[in-house]
Design an enzyme around this catalytic site. Structure first.
Site, PDB file in Angstrom:
ATOM      1  N   ASN A 141      46.117  41.626  25.185  1.00 58.92           N
ATOM      2  CA  ASN A 141      47.200  40.648  25.049  1.00 58.92           C
ATOM      3  C   ASN A 141      46.722  39.202  25.074  1.00 58.92           C
ATOM      4  O   ASN A 141      47.239  38.363  24.337  1.00 58.92           O
ATOM      5  CB  ASN A 141      48.291  40.892  26.093  1.00 58.92           C
ATOM      6  CG  ASN A 141      47.792  40.835  27.506  1.00 58.92           C
ATOM      7  OD1 ASN A 141      46.599  41.016  27.761  1.00 58.92           O
ATOM      8  ND2 ASN A 141      48.681  40.579  28.441  1.00 58.92           N
ATOM      9  N   GLY A 215      44.062  45.427  32.926  1.00 60.79           N
ATOM     10  CA  GLY A 215      44.623  46.410  32.003  1.00 60.79           C
ATOM     11  C   GLY A 215      45.749  47.169  32.680  1.00 60.79           C
ATOM     12  O   GLY A 215      46.368  46.678  33.630  1.00 60.79           O
ATOM     13  N   SER A 216      45.996  48.366  32.214  1.00 61.22           N
ATOM     14  CA  SER A 216      47.140  49.123  32.710  1.00 61.22           C
ATOM     15  C   SER A 216      46.831  49.737  34.085  1.00 61.22           C
ATOM     16  O   SER A 216      45.675  49.945  34.454  1.00 61.22           O
ATOM     17  CB  SER A 216      47.485  50.236  31.723  1.00 61.22           C
ATOM     18  OG  SER A 216      46.405  51.136  31.636  1.00 61.22           O
ATOM     19  N   THR A 217      47.891  50.053  34.802  1.00 64.57           N
ATOM     20  CA  THR A 217      47.730  50.677  36.114  1.00 64.57           C
ATOM     21  C   THR A 217      47.057  52.042  35.977  1.00 64.57           C
ATOM     22  O   THR A 217      46.203  52.401  36.794  1.00 64.57           O
ATOM     23  CB  THR A 217      49.103  50.794  36.809  1.00 64.57           C
ATOM     24  OG1 THR A 217      49.573  49.458  37.062  1.00 64.57           O
ATOM     25  CG2 THR A 217      49.020  51.537  38.122  1.00 64.57           C
ATOM     26  N   THR A 219      44.820  53.073  33.775  1.00 67.78           N
ATOM     27  CA  THR A 219      43.372  52.915  33.623  1.00 67.78           C
ATOM     28  C   THR A 219      42.761  52.324  34.887  1.00 67.78           C
ATOM     29  O   THR A 219      41.656  52.710  35.292  1.00 67.78           O
ATOM     30  CB  THR A 219      43.046  52.022  32.400  1.00 67.78           C
ATOM     31  OG1 THR A 219      43.777  52.491  31.279  1.00 67.78           O
ATOM     32  CG2 THR A 219      41.571  52.046  32.083  1.00 67.78           C
ATOM     33  N   GLY A 220      43.486  51.398  35.519  1.00 67.39           N
ATOM     34  CA  GLY A 220      42.987  50.783  36.753  1.00 67.39           C
ATOM     35  C   GLY A 220      42.673  51.817  37.824  1.00 67.39           C
ATOM     36  O   GLY A 220      41.676  51.697  38.549  1.00 67.39           O
ATOM     37  N   GLU A 237      43.498  43.805  37.939  1.00 68.00           N
ATOM     38  CA  GLU A 237      44.731  43.098  37.546  1.00 68.00           C
ATOM     39  C   GLU A 237      45.489  44.048  36.635  1.00 68.00           C
ATOM     40  O   GLU A 237      45.081  44.286  35.499  1.00 68.00           O
ATOM     41  CB  GLU A 237      44.394  41.798  36.797  1.00 68.00           C
ATOM     42  CG  GLU A 237      43.696  40.750  37.634  1.00 68.00           C
ATOM     43  CD  GLU A 237      44.623  40.076  38.634  1.00 68.00           C
ATOM     44  OE1 GLU A 237      45.799  40.470  38.750  1.00 68.00           O
ATOM     45  OE2 GLU A 237      44.149  39.154  39.323  1.00 68.00           O
ATOM     46  N   CYS A 271      51.455  40.500  31.231  1.00 66.21           N
ATOM     47  CA  CYS A 271      51.616  41.327  32.434  1.00 66.21           C
ATOM     48  C   CYS A 271      52.730  40.804  33.316  1.00 66.21           C
ATOM     49  O   CYS A 271      53.465  41.563  33.925  1.00 66.21           O
ATOM     50  CB  CYS A 271      50.301  41.372  33.202  1.00 66.21           C
ATOM     51  SG  CYS A 271      49.661  39.740  33.607  1.00 66.21           S
ATOM     52  N   GLU A 446      42.488  36.989  41.158  1.00 62.55           N
ATOM     53  CA  GLU A 446      41.647  36.123  40.343  1.00 62.55           C
ATOM     54  C   GLU A 446      42.119  34.690  40.536  1.00 62.55           C
ATOM     55  O   GLU A 446      43.193  34.436  41.075  1.00 62.55           O
ATOM     56  CB  GLU A 446      41.761  36.525  38.863  1.00 62.55           C
ATOM     57  CG  GLU A 446      41.204  37.918  38.617  1.00 62.55           C
ATOM     58  CD  GLU A 446      41.003  38.252  37.156  1.00 62.55           C
ATOM     59  OE1 GLU A 446      42.014  38.299  36.424  1.00 62.55           O
ATOM     60  OE2 GLU A 446      39.855  38.476  36.745  1.00 62.55           O
TER      61      GLU A 446
HETATM   62  P1  NAD Z   1      44.385  49.584  29.017  1.00 63.27           P
HETATM   63  O1  NAD Z   1      44.330  49.945  30.443  1.00 63.27           O
HETATM   64  O2  NAD Z   1      44.723  50.613  28.023  1.00 63.27           O
HETATM   65  O3  NAD Z   1      42.985  48.988  28.530  1.00 63.27           O
HETATM   66  C1  NAD Z   1      42.381  47.890  29.178  1.00 63.27           C
HETATM   67  C2  NAD Z   1      40.882  47.938  28.953  1.00 63.27           C
HETATM   68  O4  NAD Z   1      40.355  49.090  29.622  1.00 63.27           O
HETATM   69  C3  NAD Z   1      40.462  48.062  27.501  1.00 63.27           C
HETATM   70  O5  NAD Z   1      39.330  47.245  27.303  1.00 63.27           O
HETATM   71  C4  NAD Z   1      40.081  49.538  27.392  1.00 63.27           C
HETATM   72  O6  NAD Z   1      39.141  49.799  26.376  1.00 63.27           O
HETATM   73  C5  NAD Z   1      39.492  49.803  28.757  1.00 63.27           C
HETATM   74  N1  NAD Z   1      39.477  51.196  29.187  1.00 63.27           N
HETATM   75  C6  NAD Z   1      40.202  52.243  28.738  1.00 63.27           C
HETATM   76  N2  NAD Z   1      39.917  53.366  29.424  1.00 63.27           N
HETATM   77  C7  NAD Z   1      38.996  53.026  30.341  1.00 63.27           C
HETATM   78  C8  NAD Z   1      38.325  53.743  31.381  1.00 63.27           C
HETATM   79  N3  NAD Z   1      38.550  55.036  31.614  1.00 63.27           N
HETATM   80  N4  NAD Z   1      37.462  53.069  32.162  1.00 63.27           N
HETATM   81  C9  NAD Z   1      37.246  51.748  31.978  1.00 63.27           C
HETATM   82  N5  NAD Z   1      37.844  51.023  31.007  1.00 63.27           N
HETATM   83  C10 NAD Z   1      38.706  51.649  30.200  1.00 63.27           C
HETATM   84  O7  NAD Z   1      45.379  48.334  28.942  1.00 63.27           O
HETATM   85  P2  NAD Z   1      45.885  47.569  27.632  1.00 63.27           P
HETATM   86  O8  NAD Z   1      46.874  48.431  26.941  1.00 63.27           O
HETATM   87  O9  NAD Z   1      44.720  47.035  26.879  1.00 63.27           O
HETATM   88  O10 NAD Z   1      46.619  46.307  28.274  1.00 63.27           O
HETATM   89  C11 NAD Z   1      47.955  46.307  28.651  1.00 63.27           C
HETATM   90  C12 NAD Z   1      48.105  46.459  30.139  1.00 63.27           C
HETATM   91  O11 NAD Z   1      47.352  45.428  30.790  1.00 63.27           O
HETATM   92  C13 NAD Z   1      49.522  46.283  30.626  1.00 63.27           C
HETATM   93  O12 NAD Z   1      49.815  47.275  31.592  1.00 63.27           O
HETATM   94  C14 NAD Z   1      49.514  44.910  31.286  1.00 63.27           C
HETATM   95  O13 NAD Z   1      50.487  44.742  32.276  1.00 63.27           O
HETATM   96  C15 NAD Z   1      48.138  44.860  31.827  1.00 63.27           C
HETATM   97  N6  NAD Z   1      47.730  43.480  32.073  1.00 63.27           N
HETATM   98  C16 NAD Z   1      47.626  43.027  33.358  1.00 63.27           C
HETATM   99  C17 NAD Z   1      47.291  41.702  33.603  1.00 63.27           C
HETATM  100  C18 NAD Z   1      47.177  41.158  34.998  1.00 63.27           C
HETATM  101  O14 NAD Z   1      46.578  40.106  35.173  1.00 63.27           O
HETATM  102  N7  NAD Z   1      47.725  41.820  36.014  1.00 63.27           N
HETATM  103  C19 NAD Z   1      47.058  40.836  32.532  1.00 63.27           C
HETATM  104  C20 NAD Z   1      47.190  41.334  31.236  1.00 63.27           C
HETATM  105  C21 NAD Z   1      47.514  42.662  31.016  1.00 63.27           C
END
Ligand code: NAD
Length: 466
Positions: A141, A215-217, A219-220, A237, A271, A446
């Site tokens: 994003n 990224g997403s919860t 994946t987190g 995050e 996010c 952060e």
């Molecule tokens: P995602 O979790 O699908 O992917 C994020 C990153 O993780 C990508 O680079 C992806 O290639 C990588 N990834 C995928 N699988 C992995 C694994 N098993 N191990 C390590 N890395 C892996 O998220 P997305 O769809 O790219 O982003 C959208 C999400 O991010 C939303 O849930 C949004 O709320 C969140 N987000 C949070 C913040 C914040 O600061 N809290 C900011 C922006 C986006």
């Protein structure tokens, strides 16, 4: 666009293969990015490790180079912004603004004075030592701004980095890596690209001492589990389902603009975007209409088109998710006061959608939609609205809207999340303030001094006369 290289040890290198990058405004492949293989990942990690001892030693040098990087990035904005628009979809002016944000973050961390910490009796010093190699993983994003939330504090603290952008938006980050290569010592910032499994390889790799992930919860959680194996530090995050609570003395006409853009900026793909609005019954119809008027008048177009305010949704799965959540809400009694449908053209365009009649228990209220669709939920009792706002596993940000600031502050104090704004949303997103989620919205923070400290371990140095 095919000439994007990874940056490893200061050199531009190809991957083991390539993968396609789609322009969300057309749905067509427009570029290929290097697909980093496991061997190349090892090289990147080794380069980061080798660069660490010299890099961590000279703080003045680090500060100077971060300033130089800021100047170079600022100068390159005109070249990078169209790449960001092409791969992410956002309007060009927003792409430029995102790059300007990254410049601001670099300058902030270059200029930040880190206080010396000494015990009250002067006998011991508490030192913040950099960790070593940081593996950074970013979403699609805000590829550049969110990468810089990691690069600037990590490097300033004395760490080196291997950075992987999302496979949906790898190109601007790769271009930035190449652009910064002549400024930073080889190996200090390595930028690699690949599909999701590359992220998993990074988190399992023995070299990094820390994983900084946005990224997403879902994946987190996987990142945290992988990091636990050898106790890597993590900053996570993650997602949000951020509520805006409107109090009954608010004026819908006055707040509608700010509230609307708090939900729809970047097409809702933020996010901390407002993802659900709780409105008192008395103001409900007026507020829905005020938001709907704005949704209907927004210019949605390709990011390259003059006057575009919103672009397409970034990728097909996300587009289908938003469409699915809106469809589900409409089947469960919600009404589209504005929008409610895809826009009939190639690419991933969706009408800015305001939903009335949505209730808790509907998926679009309970889950993170991360797109241009906003449910407005009526409430009768403020305590219940607060309870519903908190009734989620997320806890990223929230907002309270009322001309009575004391009353708004009392409501804000009840909200379990990392940031609450009054009469605005996300106003505390600044380089000098900590940003992070409660509950399943994250771990650690952060930005600010706190973000820098997150890239360090503590060491106590105790002196005595021999
Ligand atoms: P995602 O979790 O699908 O992917 C994020 C990153 O993780 C990508 O680079 C992806 O290639 C990588 N990834 C995928 N699988 C992995 C694994 N098993 N191990 C390590 N890395 C892996 O998220 P997305 O769809 O790219 O982003 C959208 C999400 O991010 C939303 O849930 C949004 O709320 C969140 N987000 C949070 C913040 C914040 O600061 N809290 C900011 C922006 C986006």
């Amino acid at each position: 666009m095919t000439d994007f290289a990874m940056t490893v040890g200061g050199a531009a290198v190809p991957g083991a293969g390539t993968f396609d990058v789609v322009d969300p405004a057309t749905g067509e492949v427009f570029a290929r990015a290097p697909d980093c293989g496991a061997d190349r990942l090892d090289q990147a990690m080794a380069a980061a490790r080798a660069a660490f001892p010299a890099w961590r030693r000279d703080e003045r040098h680090r500060r100077d180079l971060l300033n130089e990087a800021a100047r170079a990035l600022e100068a390159a904005a005109g070249r990078l912004a169209p790449i960001l628009t092409a791969e992410q979809g956002k309007p060009l002016k927003d792409a430029r603004r995102e790059i300007a944000t990254a410049v601001t973050w670099l300058r902030y961390y270059a200029g930040l004075d880190v206080p010396r910490e000494v015990s009250p009796d002067g006998s011991a010093e508490v030192i913040r030592r950099p960790l070593g190699v940081v593996a950074a993983i970013t979403p699609w994003n805000f590829p550049i701004a969110l990468a810089m939330w990691k690069i600037a504090p990590a490097l300033r603290a004395g760490n080196t980095m291997v950075l992987k952008p999302s496979p949906y938006t790898p190109l601007t980050t790769l271009a930035m890596g190449e652009m910064l290569a002549p400024i930073l010592p080889p190996g200090v910032l390595n930028v690699i690209s690949g599909r999701d499994p590359l992220g998993a390889l990074m988190t399992a790799h023995p070299a990094p001492r820390k994983i900084s992930f946005t990224g997403s919860t879902a994946t987190g959680k996987r990142v945290a589990a992988a990091a636990a194996e050898d106790l890597k530090r993590v900053t996570l995050e993650l997602g949000g389902n951020d509520p805006a609570i409107i109090l009954d003395d608010a004026n819908p006409g006055q707040i509608a603009d700010s509230l609307f853009w708090s939900a729809f900026a970047n097409n809702g793909q933020i996010c901390l975007a407002v993802k659900r609005v709780y409105a008192p019954e008395r103001l409900y119809d007026d507020l829905v209409e005020a938001l709907a008027v704005r949704a209907r008048s927004v210019r949605v177009d390709a990011g390259t088109a003059d006057g575009a305010q919103l672009g397409p949704i970034n990728n097909r799965p996300q587009y289908e998710r938003v469409a699915g959540l809106v469809g589900d809400a409409l089947r469960h009694g919600a009404v589209a006061a504005a929008g409610g449908r895809p826009i009939d053209r190639p690419g991933y365009f969706y009408q800015p959608t305001v939903l009335s009649g949505a209730t808790d228990g509907t998926r679009i209220v309970d889950e993170e939609q991360f797109g241009p669709a906003l449910p407005v939920i009526a409430y009768r009792d403020l305590d219940q609205a607060v309870e519903r706002a908190n009734g989620t596993d997320y806890g990223l940000t929230a907002s309270v809207w009322s001309p009575d600031l004391d009353r708004a502050a009392r409501v804000a104090a009840e909200l379990d999340c990392g940031q609450v704004s009054i009469n605005a949303h996300g106003r505390g997103v600044r380089p000098d303030l900590p940003f992070g989620g409660h509950k399943r919205s994250g771990l650690g923070v952060e930005n600010g001094l706190w973000g820098l400290y997150g890239h360090t371990d503590l060491q106590v140095l105790v002196g005595s006369q021999s």
